[in-house]
Motif scaffolding. Structure first.
Motif, PDB file in Angstrom:
ATOM      1  N   SER A  70       0.857  -1.191   0.000  1.00 42.16           N
ATOM      2  CA  SER A  70       0.000   0.000   0.000  1.00 42.16           C
ATOM      3  C   SER A  70       0.889   1.236   0.000  1.00 42.16           C
ATOM      4  CB  SER A  70      -0.916  -0.042   1.223  1.00 42.16           C
ATOM      5  OG  SER A  70      -1.617  -1.287   1.262  1.00 42.16           O
ATOM      6  N   LEU A  71       0.822   1.955  -1.128  1.00 41.95           N
ATOM      7  CA  LEU A  71       1.750   3.050  -1.413  1.00 41.95           C
ATOM      8  C   LEU A  71       1.109   4.398  -1.073  1.00 41.95           C
ATOM      9  CD1 LEU A  71       4.573   3.491  -2.772  1.00 41.95           C
ATOM     10  CD2 LEU A  71       3.377   3.498  -4.971  1.00 41.95           C
ATOM     11  N   ASN A  72       1.795   5.198  -0.286  1.00 42.88           N
ATOM     12  CA  ASN A  72       1.400   6.592  -0.003  1.00 42.88           C
ATOM     13  C   ASN A  72      -0.038   6.691   0.527  1.00 42.88           C
ATOM     14  OD1 ASN A  72       3.990   7.480  -0.665  1.00 42.88           O
ATOM     15  ND2 ASN A  72       3.489   7.497  -2.839  1.00 42.88           N
ATOM     16  N   SER A  73      -0.986   7.159  -0.296  1.00 42.81           N
ATOM     17  CA  SER A  73      -2.351   7.358   0.208  1.00 42.81           C
ATOM     18  C   SER A  73      -3.150   6.060   0.302  1.00 42.81           C
ATOM     19  CB  SER A  73      -3.103   8.350  -0.679  1.00 42.81           C
ATOM     20  OG  SER A  73      -3.221   7.819  -1.985  1.00 42.81           O
ATOM     21  N   GLU A  74      -2.538   4.949  -0.106  1.00 41.95           N
ATOM     22  CA  GLU A  74      -3.181   3.652   0.108  1.00 41.95           C
ATOM     23  C   GLU A  74      -2.919   3.234   1.554  1.00 41.95           C
ATOM     24  OE1 GLU A  74      -2.360   2.448  -4.555  1.00 41.95           O
ATOM     25  OE2 GLU A  74      -1.346   1.329  -2.962  1.00 41.95           O
ATOM     26  N   ARG A 163     -10.840   3.529  11.333  1.00 40.11           N
ATOM     27  CA  ARG A 163     -11.837   2.872  12.202  1.00 40.11           C
ATOM     28  C   ARG A 163     -12.380   1.583  11.584  1.00 40.11           C
ATOM     29  NH1 ARG A 163     -12.077   6.243  16.954  1.00 40.11           N
ATOM     30  NH2 ARG A 163     -10.601   7.770  16.212  1.00 40.11           N
ATOM     31  N   GLU A 164     -12.369   1.537  10.246  1.00 37.77           N
ATOM     32  CA  GLU A 164     -13.039   0.422   9.558  1.00 37.77           C
ATOM     33  C   GLU A 164     -12.227  -0.872   9.615  1.00 37.77           C
ATOM     34  OE1 GLU A 164     -12.677   3.472   8.384  1.00 37.77           O
ATOM     35  OE2 GLU A 164     -14.431   4.125   7.236  1.00 37.77           O
ATOM     36  N   TYR A 165     -10.938  -0.766   9.905  1.00 36.64           N
ATOM     37  CA  TYR A 165     -10.082  -1.955   9.947  1.00 36.64           C
ATOM     38  C   TYR A 165      -9.358  -1.951  11.283  1.00 36.64           C
ATOM     39  CZ  TYR A 165     -11.210  -1.905   5.049  1.00 36.64           C
ATOM     40  OH  TYR A 165     -11.912  -1.889   3.873  1.00 36.64           O
ATOM     41  N   CYS A 166      -9.039  -3.148  11.774  1.00 34.59           N
ATOM     42  CA  CYS A 166      -8.421  -3.195  13.100  1.00 34.59           C
ATOM     43  C   CYS A 166      -7.572  -4.446  13.241  1.00 34.59           C
ATOM     44  CB  CYS A 166      -9.497  -3.122  14.173  1.00 34.59           C
ATOM     45  SG  CYS A 166     -10.761  -4.353  14.016  1.00 34.59           S
ATOM     46  N   GLY A 167      -6.935  -4.569  14.386  1.00 34.88           N
ATOM     47  CA  GLY A 167      -6.178  -5.765  14.704  1.00 34.88           C
ATOM     48  C   GLY A 167      -7.134  -6.922  14.994  1.00 34.88           C
ATOM     49  N   VAL A 204      -2.506   4.594  10.394  1.00 32.68           N
ATOM     50  CA  VAL A 204      -2.500   5.993  10.824  1.00 32.68           C
ATOM     51  C   VAL A 204      -2.427   6.904   9.600  1.00 32.68           C
ATOM     52  CG1 VAL A 204      -1.340   7.671  12.303  1.00 32.68           C
ATOM     53  CG2 VAL A 204      -1.295   5.250  12.925  1.00 32.68           C
ATOM     54  N   ASN A 205      -3.353   7.856   9.531  1.00 33.71           N
ATOM     55  CA  ASN A 205      -3.456   8.749   8.375  1.00 33.71           C
ATOM     56  C   ASN A 205      -2.902  10.131   8.709  1.00 33.71           C
ATOM     57  OD1 ASN A 205      -4.871   6.637   7.213  1.00 33.71           O
ATOM     58  ND2 ASN A 205      -6.883   7.570   7.504  1.00 33.71           N
ATOM     59  N   LEU A 206      -2.179  10.696   7.760  1.00 33.08           N
ATOM     60  CA  LEU A 206      -1.683  12.067   7.936  1.00 33.08           C
ATOM     61  C   LEU A 206      -2.849  13.048   8.046  1.00 33.08           C
ATOM     62  CD1 LEU A 206       0.959  13.745   8.019  1.00 33.08           C
ATOM     63  CD2 LEU A 206       0.710  14.065   5.560  1.00 33.08           C
ATOM     64  N   GLY A 207      -3.938  12.749   7.337  1.00 31.77           N
ATOM     65  CA  GLY A 207      -5.123  13.607   7.381  1.00 31.77           C
ATOM     66  C   GLY A 207      -6.220  13.003   8.243  1.00 31.77           C
ATOM     67  N   GLY A 208      -7.421  12.934   7.677  1.00 27.23           N
ATOM     68  CA  GLY A 208      -8.588  12.481   8.439  1.00 27.23           C
ATOM     69  C   GLY A 208      -8.684  10.971   8.563  1.00 27.23           C
ATOM     70  N   ASP A 209      -9.668  10.528   9.356  1.00 26.37           N
ATOM     71  CA  ASP A 209      -9.856   9.093   9.648  1.00 26.37           C
ATOM     72  C   ASP A 209     -10.357   8.290   8.442  1.00 26.37           C
ATOM     73  OD1 ASP A 209      -9.428   9.800  12.311  1.00 26.37           O
ATOM     74  OD2 ASP A 209     -11.550   9.645  12.892  1.00 26.37           O
ATOM     75  N   HIS A 210     -11.063   8.954   7.525  1.00 25.49           N
ATOM     76  CA  HIS A 210     -11.929   8.191   6.619  1.00 25.49           C
ATOM     77  C   HIS A 210     -11.206   7.591   5.419  1.00 25.49           C
ATOM     78  CE1 HIS A 210     -15.369   9.109   9.005  1.00 25.49           C
ATOM     79  NE2 HIS A 210     -15.064  10.397   8.982  1.00 25.49           N
ATOM     80  N   VAL A 211     -11.663   6.391   5.068  1.00 24.46           N
ATOM     81  CA  VAL A 211     -11.062   5.614   3.978  1.00 24.46           C
ATOM     82  C   VAL A 211     -12.172   5.007   3.131  1.00 24.46           C
ATOM     83  CG1 VAL A 211      -9.032   5.054   5.378  1.00 24.46           C
ATOM     84  CG2 VAL A 211     -10.952   3.464   5.331  1.00 24.46           C
ATOM     85  N   HIS A 212     -11.811   4.603   1.921  1.00 26.31           N
ATOM     86  CA  HIS A 212     -12.749   3.841   1.101  1.00 26.31           C
ATOM     87  C   HIS A 212     -11.971   2.843   0.248  1.00 26.31           C
ATOM     88  CE1 HIS A 212     -11.558   7.265  -1.481  1.00 26.31           C
ATOM     89  NE2 HIS A 212     -11.743   6.433  -2.495  1.00 26.31           N
ATOM     90  N   TRP A 218     -10.189  -4.278  -3.377  1.00 22.42           N
ATOM     91  CA  TRP A 218      -9.216  -4.535  -2.320  1.00 22.42           C
ATOM     92  C   TRP A 218      -8.583  -3.273  -1.745  1.00 22.42           C
ATOM     93  CZ3 TRP A 218      -8.814  -8.833   0.282  1.00 22.42           C
ATOM     94  CH2 TRP A 218      -9.227 -10.022  -0.319  1.00 22.42           C
ATOM     95  N   THR A 219      -8.012  -2.460  -2.627  1.00 20.43           N
ATOM     96  CA  THR A 219      -7.146  -1.381  -2.164  1.00 20.43           C
ATOM     97  C   THR A 219      -7.930  -0.340  -1.360  1.00 20.43           C
ATOM     98  OG1 THR A 219      -5.943  -1.675  -4.237  1.00 20.43           O
ATOM     99  CG2 THR A 219      -5.374   0.260  -2.887  1.00 20.43           C
ATOM    100  N   VAL A 220      -7.541  -0.168  -0.111  1.00 20.16           N
ATOM    101  CA  VAL A 220      -8.170   0.826   0.757  1.00 20.16           C
ATOM    102  C   VAL A 220      -7.324   2.094   0.707  1.00 20.16           C
ATOM    103  CG1 VAL A 220      -8.841   1.347   3.142  1.00 20.16           C
ATOM    104  CG2 VAL A 220      -9.120  -0.977   2.234  1.00 20.16           C
ATOM    105  N   VAL A 221      -7.970   3.228   0.421  1.00 23.09           N
ATOM    106  CA  VAL A 221      -7.254   4.502   0.305  1.00 23.09           C
ATOM    107  C   VAL A 221      -7.896   5.536   1.222  1.00 23.09           C
ATOM    108  CG1 VAL A 221      -6.569   4.060  -2.090  1.00 23.09           C
ATOM    109  CG2 VAL A 221      -8.679   5.318  -1.621  1.00 23.09           C
ATOM    110  N   THR A 222      -7.118   6.586   1.534  1.00 21.86           N
ATOM    111  CA  THR A 222      -7.682   7.656   2.358  1.00 21.86           C
ATOM    112  C   THR A 222      -8.654   8.483   1.520  1.00 21.86           C
ATOM    113  OG1 THR A 222      -5.810   9.104   1.806  1.00 21.86           O
ATOM    114  CG2 THR A 222      -5.637   7.818   3.837  1.00 21.86           C
ATOM    115  N   ASP A 223      -9.709   8.949   2.138  1.00 23.85           N
ATOM    116  CA  ASP A 223     -10.688   9.788   1.424  1.00 23.85           C
ATOM    117  C   ASP A 223     -10.056  11.095   0.959  1.00 23.85           C
ATOM    118  OD1 ASP A 223     -12.615   7.901   1.847  1.00 23.85           O
ATOM    119  OD2 ASP A 223     -13.964   9.190   3.020  1.00 23.85           O
ATOM    120  N   ASP A 224      -9.154  11.645   1.780  1.00 24.56           N
ATOM    121  CA  ASP A 224      -8.595  12.958   1.442  1.00 24.56           C
ATOM    122  C   ASP A 224      -7.321  12.867   0.609  1.00 24.56           C
ATOM    123  OD1 ASP A 224      -6.722  12.149   3.346  1.00 24.56           O
ATOM    124  OD2 ASP A 224      -7.469  13.496   4.908  1.00 24.56           O
TER     125      ASP A 224
END
Ligand code: MG
Ligand code: MG
Length: 254
Positions: A70-74, A163-167, A204-212, A218-224
């Motif tokens: 997962s690269l950068n915003s992924e 929040r959507e993914y966890c240990g 941990v995201n540099l910006g906000g919590d949200h992802v899609h 498969w690939t989960v990326v930050t919303d922002d």
């Protein structure tokens, strides 16, 4: 149902875990400018099979590769492709190996070439939050103590926590009960018991919590679109303390 592992079973998980630790250590060295994500995946698969194990992720719910890259915003679950690493990238490498029916699961975020202070701090904070989570994973503590410890390192920096993914629990299966959120309230949740094996993995995201999730499913990326870091260890918690199962064979963090 949360299964408790015996000392003998934890010993088998350690064997799987060390393969993951050694593989991640190798990949840290290979992840340089110009290398493609597919090349890293190929190297990992050869390494894992060479140690007599199987890449746990390959075929898991149809996942097509041995690593999640997962690269950068992924954030997580990126599929290795022909993109080349560039100077200044951060790359989350998530690796699983199954050895003798037992799974090791761990991840690191590597910094390619010269990475700026903002991203460097993001990656370091992510690692520190994992360290704090591991320290809170003790028999008699509650699961909320682990999440609270992880969150307690991340929040002061103002980063987003996914929040959507966890240990999760880990053992014969890659994902077992319980879920282990990377946030929580100290003193809440089930009490940690002798023989629990968990994979702790702050995202941990540099910006906000949200992802899609992207259209590849498969690939989960930050919303922002801001970068994200991820690290993970599989651990065993017993009366005698906590053991990281996914260290390298010389006992180091990969
Ligand atoms: Mg993982
Ligand atoms: Mg995991």
């Amino acid at each position: 149902m949360i299964t408790r592992k015996s000392a003998e079973q934890i010993g088998k998980m350690r064997q799987a875990g060390v393969i993951v630790g050694d593989c991640l250590r190798m990949l840290r060295g290979l992840a340089v400018e110009g290398v493609t994500l597919k090349e890293l995946d190929k190297s990992a698969e050869a390494f894992i099979r060479g140690r007599g194990a199987k890449p746990t992720f390959k075929g898991y719910h149809g996942f097509p590769a041995s690593l999640c890259l997962s690269l950068n915003s992924e954030v997580v679950h990126g599929i290795p492709n022909n993109r080349k690493l560039k100077n200044g990238d951060i790359l989350a490498i998530d690796c699983g190996a199954t050895f003798g029916d037992w799974v090791g699961d761990a991840a690191i975020t590597v910094m390619v070439g010269e990475v700026g202070p903002e991203l460097r701090q993001l990656v370091e904070t992510t690692t520190q939050s994992l360290v704090a989570g591991i320290a809170a994973a003790r028999v008699g503590n509650r699961l909320g103590d682990v999440g609270a410890a992880i969150e307690g390192v991340i929040n002061p920096r103002g980063y987003g926590i996914v929040r959507e993914y966890c240990g999760h629990g880990v053992g014969r299966a890659l994902h077992e009960d319980p879920q282990v959120p990377n946030y929580g309230k100290a003193g809440t949740g089930p009490r940690i018991q002798d023989g629990w094996c968990l994979a702790l993995e702050p995202m941990v995201n540099l910006g906000g919590d949200h992802v899609h999730t992207l259209a590849d499913g498969w690939t989960v990326v930050t919303d922002d679109g801001k970068p994200s870091a991820h690290c993970e260890h599989s651990i065993a918690i017993t009366e005698s303390g906590v053991e990281i199962l996914t260290l390298t064979s010389d006992g180091a963090w990969p």
